[in-house]
Write a protein that holds these residues in place. Sequence first.
Motif, PDB file in Angstrom:
ATOM      1  N   LYS A  40       0.839  -1.194   0.000  1.00  0.00           N
ATOM      2  CA  LYS A  40       0.000   0.000   0.000  1.00  0.00           C
ATOM      3  C   LYS A  40       0.877   1.248   0.000  1.00  0.00           C
ATOM      4  N   VAL A  41       0.442   2.263  -0.756  1.00  0.00           N
ATOM      5  CA  VAL A  41       1.069   3.581  -0.714  1.00  0.00           C
ATOM      6  C   VAL A  41       0.171   4.463   0.146  1.00  0.00           C
ATOM      7  N   GLY A  42       0.628   4.810   1.332  1.00  0.00           N
ATOM      8  CA  GLY A  42      -0.196   5.594   2.239  1.00  0.00           C
ATOM      9  C   GLY A  42      -0.340   7.035   1.783  1.00  0.00           C
ATOM     10  N   ILE A  43      -1.557   7.439   1.427  1.00  0.00           N
ATOM     11  CA  ILE A  43      -1.792   8.797   0.918  1.00  0.00           C
ATOM     12  C   ILE A  43      -2.710   9.556   1.866  1.00  0.00           C
ATOM     13  N   ALA A  44      -2.291  10.752   2.250  1.00  0.00           N
ATOM     14  CA  ALA A  44      -3.122  11.664   3.039  1.00  0.00           C
ATOM     15  C   ALA A  44      -3.758  12.664   2.083  1.00  0.00           C
ATOM     16  N   LEU A  45      -5.053  12.854   2.209  1.00  0.00           N
ATOM     17  CA  LEU A  45      -5.785  13.776   1.343  1.00  0.00           C
ATOM     18  C   LEU A  45      -6.014  15.098   2.065  1.00  0.00           C
ATOM     19  N   ALA A  46      -5.571  16.189   1.456  1.00  0.00           N
ATOM     20  CA  ALA A  46      -5.808  17.528   2.001  1.00  0.00           C
ATOM     21  C   ALA A  46      -6.961  18.159   1.243  1.00  0.00           C
ATOM     22  N   GLY A  47      -8.109  18.293   1.897  1.00  0.00           N
ATOM     23  CA  GLY A  47      -9.280  18.875   1.257  1.00  0.00           C
ATOM     24  C   GLY A  47     -10.239  17.804   0.777  1.00  0.00           C
ATOM     25  N   CYS A  48     -11.432  17.766   1.388  1.00  0.00           N
ATOM     26  CA  CYS A  48     -12.409  16.741   1.015  1.00  0.00           C
ATOM     27  C   CYS A  48     -13.753  17.396   0.708  1.00  0.00           C
ATOM     28  N   GLY A  49     -13.699  18.430  -0.121  1.00  0.00           N
ATOM     29  CA  GLY A  49     -14.903  19.140  -0.522  1.00  0.00           C
ATOM     30  C   GLY A  49     -15.519  18.553  -1.772  1.00  0.00           C
ATOM     31  N   TYR A  50     -16.022  19.431  -2.640  1.00  0.00           N
ATOM     32  CA  TYR A  50     -16.757  19.016  -3.841  1.00  0.00           C
ATOM     33  C   TYR A  50     -15.977  18.004  -4.685  1.00  0.00           C
ATOM     34  N   TRP A  51     -14.730  18.310  -5.007  1.00  0.00           N
ATOM     35  CA  TRP A  51     -13.944  17.402  -5.832  1.00  0.00           C
ATOM     36  C   TRP A  51     -13.110  16.439  -4.991  1.00  0.00           C
ATOM     37  N   GLY A  52     -12.667  16.893  -3.819  1.00  0.00           N
ATOM     38  CA  GLY A  52     -11.870  16.041  -2.951  1.00  0.00           C
ATOM     39  C   GLY A  52     -12.580  14.753  -2.572  1.00  0.00           C
ATOM     40  N   ARG A  53     -13.913  14.783  -2.479  1.00  0.00           N
ATOM     41  CA  ARG A  53     -14.680  13.572  -2.157  1.00  0.00           C
ATOM     42  C   ARG A  53     -14.453  12.484  -3.196  1.00  0.00           C
ATOM     43  N   ASN A  54     -14.300  12.893  -4.456  1.00  0.00           N
ATOM     44  CA  ASN A  54     -14.047  11.909  -5.518  1.00  0.00           C
ATOM     45  C   ASN A  54     -12.664  11.276  -5.364  1.00  0.00           C
ATOM     46  N   LEU A  55     -11.683  12.102  -4.954  1.00  0.00           N
ATOM     47  CA  LEU A  55     -10.360  11.546  -4.691  1.00  0.00           C
ATOM     48  C   LEU A  55     -10.409  10.580  -3.515  1.00  0.00           C
TER      49      LEU A  55
END
Length: 330
Positions: free
Chosen positions: A5-20
């Motif tokens: 696994k490549v551990g990824i932290a997501l910064a921003g989970c708004g309109y588009w971030g939710r898709n990420l």
Amino acid sequence: MAKAKVGIALAGCGYWGRNLARNLYQMGHLVAVCDESASVLREVKASYPGVAVARELDTLLERPGVTAVAVATPAEQHYSLARRAMLAGKDAFVEKPLALRVGDAEDLVELARRKKRVLMVGHILEYHPAIRKLKEFADSGELGDIHYVYSNRLNLGKVRQEENILWSFAPHDISVILLLMGAMPEWASTSGQHYLRHEVADVTMTCLAFPGKPRAHIFVSWLHPFKEQKLVVIGSKKMAVFDDVVKDGKLKIFDKGIEWKDGQPVIRQTAESTLFFPEMEPLHEELAHFVDCVRTRKTPRTDGANGVRVLRVLDACQRSIESGGQPVRL
């Protein structure tokens, strides 16, 4: 043997971030999310068990298992968050635009080089199978010399208050046009107008002049009665249309044009081909490419330099708007 696994932290989970978040979680790489909104973080905890949450990115950068950061915050935060991530030794995926100033984007590219970090920009259309096939047609000469390209990206909303329509919509089209042309424009001219909010343009029209005769036109608006996302390529041999709104048959190739016979223009109109592609989500392909680059340390298809080129065009377009549509040389 399964890949680690490549551990990824997501910064921003708004309109588009939710898709990420959805894609990264399905891929098994989402380990943490930061967002300024407490309600968003509650949603993340409920939807993605085992994923850590925080209000600040710095908290997540210190967590073991975080290898990379994906930045999907408002555009004015892209530079600072990507910079902090790479200074902390993390690879960075940054949604478009890479930054709001060319100098900041160049700083990120230099930092990635110095720190030996992967830096990738979210120019999602370059991962669409129809655009990749269109690029093959352009490179093979099947379309002939490209005379001009025009793109329309139109919709009613989503209206943004922090950036104008040029910065919100046009990066998609600019990235694809630069990909197809294989060159930077010599100058850009953009006219725009604001109708909904003072000084935030709702509609812009851009002309890009490439070396020689090729031209490109980009029309973007979030004040439009229907949704249209269409790119048309006019070549000396054939023409192509990419329509991202239709469900099937997104790419059409037209074997038609104008030929001269006995000094008179004659319309040549023969075959029309519709190309179909397997059902897939370009964002998934894009993120899978980022994960592969993190694992293999190869340069992403849409690397930091790609992001700088798009930003240079955006910057010229913005300066043209501010000068009343006067051409601005790049």
